[in-house]
Design a protein around this motif. Structure first.
Motif, PDB file in Angstrom:
ATOM      1  N   VAL A 169       0.914  -1.308  -0.179  1.00 49.73           N
ATOM      2  CA  VAL A 169      -0.101  -0.011   0.096  1.00 49.73           C
ATOM      3  C   VAL A 169       1.074   1.218   0.008  1.00 49.73           C
ATOM      4  O   VAL A 169       0.612   2.321  -0.855  1.00 49.73           O
ATOM      5  CB  VAL A 169      -1.046  -0.080   1.381  1.00 49.73           C
ATOM      6  N   LEU A 194       0.945   4.087  -2.974  1.00 51.32           N
ATOM      7  CA  LEU A 194       0.752   5.506  -2.832  1.00 51.32           C
ATOM      8  C   LEU A 194       2.041   6.413  -3.214  1.00 51.32           C
ATOM      9  O   LEU A 194       1.612   7.451  -3.662  1.00 51.32           O
ATOM     10  CB  LEU A 194       0.320   5.814  -1.204  1.00 51.32           C
ATOM     11  N   THR A 218      -3.711   4.104  -7.034  1.00 53.19           N
ATOM     12  CA  THR A 218      -4.586   3.712  -5.934  1.00 53.19           C
ATOM     13  C   THR A 218      -4.658   2.188  -5.563  1.00 53.19           C
ATOM     14  O   THR A 218      -4.993   1.223  -6.333  1.00 53.19           O
ATOM     15  CB  THR A 218      -5.960   4.041  -6.349  1.00 53.19           C
ATOM     16  N   LEU A 236      -3.611  -0.036   6.985  1.00 54.97           N
ATOM     17  CA  LEU A 236      -3.455   1.362   6.764  1.00 54.97           C
ATOM     18  C   LEU A 236      -3.198   2.459   7.803  1.00 54.97           C
ATOM     19  O   LEU A 236      -3.098   3.382   7.700  1.00 54.97           O
ATOM     20  CB  LEU A 236      -5.018   1.889   6.157  1.00 54.97           C
ATOM     21  N   ARG A 248      -4.932   7.994   3.579  1.00 55.04           N
ATOM     22  CA  ARG A 248      -5.975   6.963   3.607  1.00 55.04           C
ATOM     23  C   ARG A 248      -7.190   7.523   2.554  1.00 55.04           C
ATOM     24  O   ARG A 248      -7.861   6.659   2.047  1.00 55.04           O
ATOM     25  CB  ARG A 248      -6.726   7.173   4.861  1.00 55.04           C
ATOM     26  N   VAL A 275      -6.896   5.799  -0.815  1.00 55.30           N
ATOM     27  CA  VAL A 275      -6.922   4.211  -0.877  1.00 55.30           C
ATOM     28  C   VAL A 275      -8.363   3.733  -1.113  1.00 55.30           C
ATOM     29  O   VAL A 275      -9.423   4.448  -0.572  1.00 55.30           O
ATOM     30  CB  VAL A 275      -6.455   3.648   0.484  1.00 55.30           C
TER      31      VAL A 275
END
Ligand code: PGA
Length: 251
Positions: free
Chosen positions: A115, A119, A124, A153, A161, A164
């Motif tokens: 993740v 980012l 995404t 997260l 956040r 996402v």
């Protein structure tokens, strides 16, 4: 502001490049009319991504991957980095799908690394969470999914956040034809949104046997921002009907 709906196809291990190209021919013109109201993305096997880049060039339909590695480059035989996906023009990447967690050793820790890597290159991540049938029967759904969201997260800022997408996919509903009850799924998604800060603007999708017949009842729920769709995304016309039905119900 209302969140923009997102419909993501998860082709899994289906379609070689010629079939991907054929799909786009049947899909993109009609999808273009829907892109004014929703983000649409085809998450395909790695070998299809170059084909999708070329075939979708005139379109606002996006393409994405189903996994990535967090290092940018190096001696990682067989892996594809988030940075490589960005260089190709992919906009999305599924992370932590239950099939990858179960069959390929994906953990909450590797999900968090992926993740962050995605980012960092402006992709995404579509982060998958969901409980098993045993966990559901034991009343552990909330505990399971909040711990997965927190692990994936937890280290992100509020700004990150919001970028996402999360897919709530009860494992027992994936590929079984047994979708969750839309009201129950909405409550679980509301709980996910409330349990972790900074998720008011993040899209949270439902996944697990979503199809053209039930998409409307999921998308009519206020917390459900679209779908992550496996089997019902493999036929272009079927996926278009699913999106249309979802958007009609969400309006
Ligand atoms: P399904 O798969 O729509 O075939 O249940 C969804 C998914 O695994 O993302």
């Amino acid at each position: 502001m209302k969140r923009r709906p997102l419909f993501a196809a998860n082709w899994k291990m289906h379609k070689a490049p010629a079939q991907a190209a054929d799909y786009v021919v049947q899909f993109w013109a009609a999808a273009e009319a829907l892109v004014t109201k929703a983000d649409i993305v085809l998450c395909a096997p790695f070998i299809d991504l170059e084909t999708l880049r070329v075939e979708l060039a005139p379109s606002r339909v996006r393409f994405g991957a189903q996994d990535c590695y967090w290092e940018a480059s190096g001696a990682f035989t067989g892996e594809i980095s988030a940075a490589m996906l960005a260089a190709l023009g992919a906009r999305y990447c599924i992370v932590g799908h239950s099939e990858r967690r179960r069959l390929f050793g994906e953990t909450d820790e590797t999900v968090a690394r992926k993740v962050a890597a995605l980012l960092a290159v402006e992709l995404t991540p579509i982060v998958c969470v969901g409980e098993s049938l045993e966990e559901k029967q034991q009343g552990l759904t909330a505990a399971r999914v909040t711990s997965q969201v927190q692990a994936g997260l937890g280290a992100l800022s509020d700004e990150q956040r919001a970028r996402v997408a999360i897919a709530y996919e009860p494992i027992w509903a994936i590929g079984t034809g047994l979708s969750d009850d839309p009201v129950t799924a909405n409550a679980t998604i509301a709980m996910i949104r409330g349990a972790s800060g900074g998720l008011a603007d993040a899209r949270i999708l439902y996944g697990g046997s979503m199809n053209a017949d039930n998409a409307g009842s999921f998308c009519a729920q206020p917390e459900i921002d679209g779908g992550l769709v496996g089997g019902a995304s493999l036929d272009p016309r079927g996926f278009l009907t699913l999106i249309m039905n979802g958007l009609k119900a969400a309006a």
